[in-house]
Motif scaffolding. Sequence first.
Motif, PDB file in Angstrom:
ATOM      1  N   SER A 198       0.831  -1.332  -0.038  1.00 21.37           N
ATOM      2  CA  SER A 198      -0.089  -0.017  -0.021  1.00 21.37           C
ATOM      3  C   SER A 198       0.817   1.315  -0.099  1.00 21.37           C
ATOM      4  O   SER A 198       0.610   2.367  -0.422  1.00 21.37           O
ATOM      5  N   HIS A 199       2.088   1.275   0.565  1.00 21.73           N
ATOM      6  CA  HIS A 199       2.953   2.046   0.593  1.00 21.73           C
ATOM      7  C   HIS A 199       4.318   2.081  -0.204  1.00 21.73           C
ATOM      8  O   HIS A 199       4.739   0.825   0.148  1.00 21.73           O
ATOM      9  N   ASN A 200       4.726   3.087  -0.831  1.00 21.56           N
ATOM     10  CA  ASN A 200       5.986   2.804  -1.474  1.00 21.56           C
ATOM     11  C   ASN A 200       7.177   3.185  -0.947  1.00 21.56           C
ATOM     12  O   ASN A 200       6.889   4.193  -0.110  1.00 21.56           O
ATOM     13  N   SER A 201       8.444   3.019  -1.503  1.00 20.45           N
ATOM     14  CA  SER A 201       9.606   3.819  -1.071  1.00 20.45           C
ATOM     15  C   SER A 201      10.465   4.109  -2.099  1.00 20.45           C
ATOM     16  O   SER A 201      10.052   3.538  -3.256  1.00 20.45           O
ATOM     17  N   VAL A 202      11.325   4.688  -2.015  1.00 16.15           N
ATOM     18  CA  VAL A 202      12.450   4.985  -3.151  1.00 16.15           C
ATOM     19  C   VAL A 202      13.974   4.765  -2.405  1.00 16.15           C
ATOM     20  O   VAL A 202      14.158   5.135  -1.313  1.00 16.15           O
ATOM     21  N   ALA A 203      14.734   3.956  -3.200  1.00 16.62           N
ATOM     22  CA  ALA A 203      16.069   3.836  -2.821  1.00 16.62           C
ATOM     23  C   ALA A 203      16.993   4.656  -3.879  1.00 16.62           C
ATOM     24  O   ALA A 203      16.702   4.665  -4.944  1.00 16.62           O
ATOM     25  N   ILE A 204      17.824   5.347  -3.092  1.00 18.76           N
ATOM     26  CA  ILE A 204      18.822   6.191  -4.140  1.00 18.76           C
ATOM     27  C   ILE A 204      20.272   6.107  -3.678  1.00 18.76           C
ATOM     28  O   ILE A 204      20.662   5.925  -2.634  1.00 18.76           O
ATOM     29  N   ALA A 205      21.054   5.463  -4.516  1.00 17.46           N
ATOM     30  CA  ALA A 205      22.492   5.253  -4.605  1.00 17.46           C
ATOM     31  C   ALA A 205      23.302   6.688  -4.524  1.00 17.46           C
ATOM     32  O   ALA A 205      23.182   7.141  -5.198  1.00 17.46           O
ATOM     33  N   MET A 206      24.107   6.798  -3.427  1.00 19.25           N
ATOM     34  CA  MET A 206      25.040   7.742  -3.139  1.00 19.25           C
ATOM     35  C   MET A 206      26.321   7.031  -3.491  1.00 19.25           C
ATOM     36  O   MET A 206      26.574   5.721  -3.367  1.00 19.25           O
ATOM     37  N   ALA A 207      27.491   7.652  -3.475  1.00 19.15           N
ATOM     38  CA  ALA A 207      28.863   7.121  -3.634  1.00 19.15           C
ATOM     39  C   ALA A 207      29.100   5.959  -2.659  1.00 19.15           C
ATOM     40  O   ALA A 207      29.616   4.879  -3.209  1.00 19.15           O
ATOM     41  N   ASP A 208      29.196   6.092  -1.559  1.00 13.61           N
ATOM     42  CA  ASP A 208      29.374   5.132  -0.380  1.00 13.61           C
ATOM     43  C   ASP A 208      28.222   4.865   0.540  1.00 13.61           C
ATOM     44  O   ASP A 208      28.652   4.224   1.578  1.00 13.61           O
ATOM     45  N   HIS A 209      26.941   5.248   0.397  1.00 18.86           N
ATOM     46  CA  HIS A 209      25.774   4.831   1.079  1.00 18.86           C
ATOM     47  C   HIS A 209      24.541   4.798   0.130  1.00 18.86           C
ATOM     48  O   HIS A 209      24.442   5.325  -0.945  1.00 18.86           O
ATOM     49  N   MET A 210      23.609   4.334   1.012  1.00 13.15           N
ATOM     50  CA  MET A 210      22.371   4.434   0.194  1.00 13.15           C
ATOM     51  C   MET A 210      21.350   5.492   1.136  1.00 13.15           C
ATOM     52  O   MET A 210      21.471   5.547   2.268  1.00 13.15           O
ATOM     53  N   MET A 211      20.502   6.223   0.283  1.00 15.81           N
ATOM     54  CA  MET A 211      19.431   7.038   0.913  1.00 15.81           C
ATOM     55  C   MET A 211      18.047   6.330   0.743  1.00 15.81           C
ATOM     56  O   MET A 211      17.824   5.653  -0.512  1.00 15.81           O
TER      57      MET A 211
END
Length: 493
Positions: free
Chosen positions: A291-304
Amino acid sequence: MQPVHRSPLIRVTLAAAAVAALASCASVPTESASTVLQRANMAMGGSALRSISYSGTGTGATFGQAFQAGMAWPKITYSSFSRVADYENGAFREDAARSRAEPNGGGAVPLMGSGEQRTSGMLRGTWAWNTVGPAPIPAPVALDPRIHDLWTTPHGVIKAALANNPAIAMRSQDGRRLSAVSFAVPGRFRATALINTDGLVERIESVQPHPVSGDTESVIDFSDYRDVGGVKFPMRIRQAMGGYPMLDLAVTEVKPNSATSFDIPALVASATERVVTERAADGVWFLAGGSHNSVAIAMADHMMVIETPLYDGRSAAVLAEAKKLGNGKPVRYVVNSHHHFDHSGGLRTAIAEGATLVTSEMARPYFERTFANPNRINPDAMEKSGRKASVTGVAGKRTFTDGSRVVEVHYIDASVHAQGFMMVYLPREKILIQADAYTPGAPNTPPPAVPNALHVNLVQNVERLGLQVERILPLHGRMVPMSELLAMVGRKS
Ligand SMILES: [Zn+2]
């Protein structure tokens, strides 16, 4: 060494203490908890009661959907409200027709003046689900609250107490003596039922676990008991939860032993937390499947991760997927669109994994305070981890960058949905991530005659900030081009 003599003053003080102790003997129980409960069961006609249905009208509130973090829950009106408590089968259902009684705040209730909404929530055993239209929707996050609601009915609490090693103490309230019978259903809730000398349950004070507020207090008051076919039932039920009003019901109909059994739908029994991943841009993934979405974003050395909704179960699946997509990079930041409980129910899971919570400066003090609460009744990942929440606030705008990717967090100003309402914009990818301001309908849905105020407000904010949005990744619903939102507010793209 000087012999020690008690001075007369000390003796007097001791005598006074003895008198005080004697006086407080009045509050020593003279009956066992089970004697009091059996008497209450007799008085209330509970022993032969297998189930009870009751309905009425009144006011309620959308728990966890405050306009501003820390404020009261938004008030709603119930033109009808009914519950079925089936003690024999551990089943419960609640049906309501509700509308907003105030314009601000969340809760998936139609906007003020936009009419009434029907809701149905079910419980059977350890399964909870909602029905909207013909299809059941699994609602694992509703399991604990519904188990609590089933066993904190006037007769349910007696049955639950008898089955769970009750203890007794006496309380005097307004000059009257009440038996306070306490018990715990391990992993679910603990409660104290206040029973008067007529054997009627007047009040239930309880604590239940919650993914945001931790161990959460509720107080339910029962008054105006009437006899319905040998069963005593209160005609007025008032409840406060987390310190604010939740329910004020005038009961108009009571039906003992009238429950019709219902089965757990196959779709609910087989439900698991699925994360369906869709690549939105290089290093940006839309994580849907519930029912709820999320978004993953790759940064240089970590994820948001943008949004960890609902509860540990959903959030753990989302975080595992984000780490997989990042080839093991840790999730360093979790961005919370706003403080409503359905959107913040998985933040504690992310904190348990070492992520820093990024929330609005308006909600930051609330989360710092709330996440310091214990969550011991059903310890979640954060409680078990022993970690303290690391929270950082956004005041209007904040930019995160690794030198190459840019992630902007902005306030959505002047929305009726929430204060400290935030959206995320990726300027290179021209992607907007937002919750609750716009949930896309089915493809090719025609625009409404009168545009939705939340849609209009979102477009105004995008324009105020000069964001060049091409695509929207909504935290409910499907990924859509910006033109779909513009069409909803009567704009040609
Ligand atoms: Zn919301």
